[in-house]
Motif scaffolding. Structure first.
Motif, PDB file in Angstrom:
ATOM      1  N   GLY A 242       0.833  -1.059   0.042  1.00 55.97           N
ATOM      2  CA  GLY A 242       0.068   0.019  -0.016  1.00 55.97           C
ATOM      3  C   GLY A 242       0.850   1.072   0.052  1.00 55.97           C
ATOM      4  O   GLY A 242       0.643   2.325  -0.651  1.00 55.97           O
ATOM      5  N   LYS A 243       2.017   1.363   0.758  1.00 56.29           N
ATOM      6  CA  LYS A 243       2.742   2.513   0.967  1.00 56.29           C
ATOM      7  C   LYS A 243       3.573   2.480  -0.588  1.00 56.29           C
ATOM      8  O   LYS A 243       3.857   3.644  -1.035  1.00 56.29           O
ATOM      9  N   ILE A 244       3.989   1.193  -1.207  1.00 54.94           N
ATOM     10  CA  ILE A 244       4.685   1.515  -2.175  1.00 54.94           C
ATOM     11  C   ILE A 244       3.685   2.044  -3.410  1.00 54.94           C
ATOM     12  O   ILE A 244       4.041   2.846  -4.256  1.00 54.94           O
ATOM     13  N   THR A 245       2.278   1.747  -3.423  1.00 52.63           N
ATOM     14  CA  THR A 245       1.276   2.255  -4.314  1.00 52.63           C
ATOM     15  C   THR A 245       1.400   3.708  -4.103  1.00 52.63           C
ATOM     16  O   THR A 245       1.265   4.374  -5.095  1.00 52.63           O
ATOM     17  N   ALA A 246       1.399   4.184  -2.766  1.00 55.60           N
ATOM     18  CA  ALA A 246       1.260   5.625  -2.592  1.00 55.60           C
ATOM     19  C   ALA A 246       2.335   6.347  -3.051  1.00 55.60           C
ATOM     20  O   ALA A 246       2.392   7.369  -3.530  1.00 55.60           O
ATOM     21  N   ALA A 247       3.443   5.726  -3.101  1.00 52.21           N
ATOM     22  CA  ALA A 247       4.698   6.459  -3.475  1.00 52.21           C
ATOM     23  C   ALA A 247       4.904   6.686  -4.725  1.00 52.21           C
ATOM     24  O   ALA A 247       5.182   7.576  -5.487  1.00 52.21           O
ATOM     25  N   LEU A 248       4.363   5.558  -5.727  1.00 54.61           N
ATOM     26  CA  LEU A 248       4.116   5.442  -7.021  1.00 54.61           C
ATOM     27  C   LEU A 248       3.336   6.545  -7.443  1.00 54.61           C
ATOM     28  O   LEU A 248       3.484   7.112  -8.486  1.00 54.61           O
ATOM     29  N   PHE A 249       2.291   6.771  -6.935  1.00 49.91           N
ATOM     30  CA  PHE A 249       1.264   7.737  -7.209  1.00 49.91           C
ATOM     31  C   PHE A 249       1.576   9.341  -7.180  1.00 49.91           C
ATOM     32  O   PHE A 249       1.569   9.891  -8.015  1.00 49.91           O
ATOM     33  N   ILE A 250       2.520   9.455  -6.039  1.00 49.23           N
ATOM     34  CA  ILE A 250       3.174  10.645  -5.800  1.00 49.23           C
ATOM     35  C   ILE A 250       4.103  10.830  -6.996  1.00 49.23           C
ATOM     36  O   ILE A 250       4.325  12.097  -7.415  1.00 49.23           O
ATOM     37  N   ASP A 251       4.987   9.825  -7.441  1.00 49.84           N
ATOM     38  CA  ASP A 251       5.973  10.117  -8.267  1.00 49.84           C
ATOM     39  C   ASP A 251       5.421  10.423 -10.010  1.00 49.84           C
ATOM     40  O   ASP A 251       5.756  11.250 -10.377  1.00 49.84           O
ATOM     41  N   TRP A 252       4.062   9.788  -9.993  1.00 51.45           N
ATOM     42  CA  TRP A 252       3.512   9.983 -11.184  1.00 51.45           C
ATOM     43  C   TRP A 252       2.885  11.410 -11.286  1.00 51.45           C
ATOM     44  O   TRP A 252       2.901  11.987 -12.437  1.00 51.45           O
ATOM     45  N   ILE A 253       2.494  12.024 -10.226  1.00 51.26           N
ATOM     46  CA  ILE A 253       2.004  13.373 -10.155  1.00 51.26           C
ATOM     47  C   ILE A 253       3.236  14.370 -10.399  1.00 51.26           C
ATOM     48  O   ILE A 253       3.097  15.032 -11.189  1.00 51.26           O
ATOM     49  N   ILE A 254       4.441  13.990  -9.888  1.00 45.49           N
ATOM     50  CA  ILE A 254       5.511  14.965 -10.198  1.00 45.49           C
ATOM     51  C   ILE A 254       6.000  14.780 -11.631  1.00 45.49           C
ATOM     52  O   ILE A 254       6.219  15.858 -12.299  1.00 45.49           O
TER      53      ILE A 254
END
Length: 401
Positions: free
Chosen positions: A76-88
């Protein structure tokens, strides 16, 4: 330690979520960039290959325990990190001038949940995808690759507890982003105006400010969500908790006693009290499935997405295969041994505090003399503190509600 290779339903769900995230993000990136269909197909092929390799690497790192702060990392935390990365990535692709996109932030966010290798691979992938979609020149690509490499190095310092390291890291993020962006801009055009240098300073400021705002918050989210997950595992409504109760009410009562005492002892020596409480409750989890008890406990723990540090305690059950390797594991072993020994006697024989103290002192001292806690990191003062707490507890008549 022996981890199972099976995917739990929760991990499978997050994996599917990451798959959809990559598909949707890449499709939108190509649409907004005006990429033609044939080029999109080629990019899709690259993305499929990368994502499959990425998931294999991620599973391998998880099974080997090589993820940073492995105790706290979940899919779940890995998914959250990827989501933030894609926004950036989207913000940098469509709003930042060429050479001045603050992509140094990506490895700083990724470093919260990945080791250096995975963080570098993922950051480089984002640079390649954004470069192909936006038709960047060679110097722009080199600029952004250099930025993410510096970001990967600085991510190790930004996570340090000492504030001085964090301050130096922020200063370096600002300086590196400003200089790298400006220098590669000069390499490309062989000229540099004051306006371009101002762009570089602005790029550095954005990188520093976003790092200050996002990275500490995300790190706090990683740690605090782990505390929540421990409490979830200890909830009476949690499936495994109910299974233990149905299996044997005596076993359930024992687990509650051990969990309560482990939390108290861990708090007294400033160890991880939530981990100790959770480890104490599930210490004899393997009894639900029978022999081999340790392997079955690890299997059940993996199937229910227990964090790595909790699984490690279960793998060190009784010091049979592995001796306790952490303070929390030593506490659980000590408390379980004492509670088990006291429970062997009926309440009448334990009515005298002198009788109970004698049993507790004898049990703990024998375990210590065998060297079971030598690799746990417990100091002598901490050992004595735990022993005194257990000796002064009314174990059989403890309130378990």
């Amino acid at each position: 330690m022996k981890y199972t290779n099976r995917f739990s339903a929760k991990r499978l769900g997050y994996s599917l979520g990451m798959t959809m995230m990559f598909i949707i993000a890449n499709t939108l990136l190509c649409i907004f960039s005006g990429v033609l269909v044939d080029k999109y197909i080629c990019l899709a092929a690259i993305n499929i290959c990368f994502f499959l390799l990425f998931m294999l690497l991620l599973a391998d790192r998880r099974l080997k325990g090589h993820l940073p702060e492995f105790n706290y990392i979940t899919y779940g935390k890995i998914t959250a990190a990827l989501f933030i990365d894609w926004i950036i990535v989207f913000l940098c692709a469509f709003f930042a001038p060429d050479f001045f996109a603050p992509l140094i932030i990506i490895p700083l966010v990724s470093g919260c949940v990945f080791d250096d290798g995975l963080s570098n691979v993922l950051s480089t992938y984002f640079v390649i995808i954004i470069s192909l979609c936006c038709d960047y020149s060679l110097y722009i690509v080199l600029c952004y690759v250099t930025l993410v490499l510096f970001g990967s190095i600085l991510s190790n310092f930004i996570k340090r507890e000492e504030n001085i390291y964090k301050l130096y890291s922020i200063i370096l993020i600002f300086a590196v982003t400003t200089l790298i962006s400006t220098i590669f801009f000069y390499f490309n055009f062989l000229e540099l105006r004051m306006t371009d240098f101002i762009y570089g300073i602005f790029d550095g400021l954005i990188s520093a400010v976003v790092t200050i705002l996002i990275v500490p918050l995300f790190n706090r989210f990683v740690v605090e969500s782990q505390t929540d997950s421990y409490e979830e595992f200890l909830s009476p409504d949690f499936s495994l908790c109910q299974d233990i109760r149905k299996f044997s009410y005596i076993e359930y009562t024992h687990a509650l006693r051990v969990s309560h005492l482990c939390r108290k002892c861990a708090s007294a020596i400033k160890a991880n009290s939530q981990l100790a409480a959770c480890g104490g409750f599930y210490y004899r989890l393997g009894k639900l499935e029978g022999e081999p008890v340790i392997d079955n406990a690890i299997k059940l723990a993996n199937d229910n997405c227990f964090p790595g540090d909790l699984i490690q305690i279960l793998a060190e059950y009784g010091g049979i295969v592995f001796l306790p390797s952490s303070k929390e594991s030593a506490i659980v072993h000590m408390v379980d041994s004492v509670v088990t020994k006291v429970e062997l006697f009926d309440s009448d024989s334990m009515s005298s505090s002198w009788n109970q103290n004698m049993v507790i002192y004898q049990t703990i001292n024998e375990l210590s003399q065998k060297g079971i806690y030598d690799n746990s990191g417990l100091t002598m003062n901490q050992f004595l503190t735990i022993r005194e707490i257990l000796a002064n507890e009314d174990i059989l008549n403890d309130n378990l509600d």
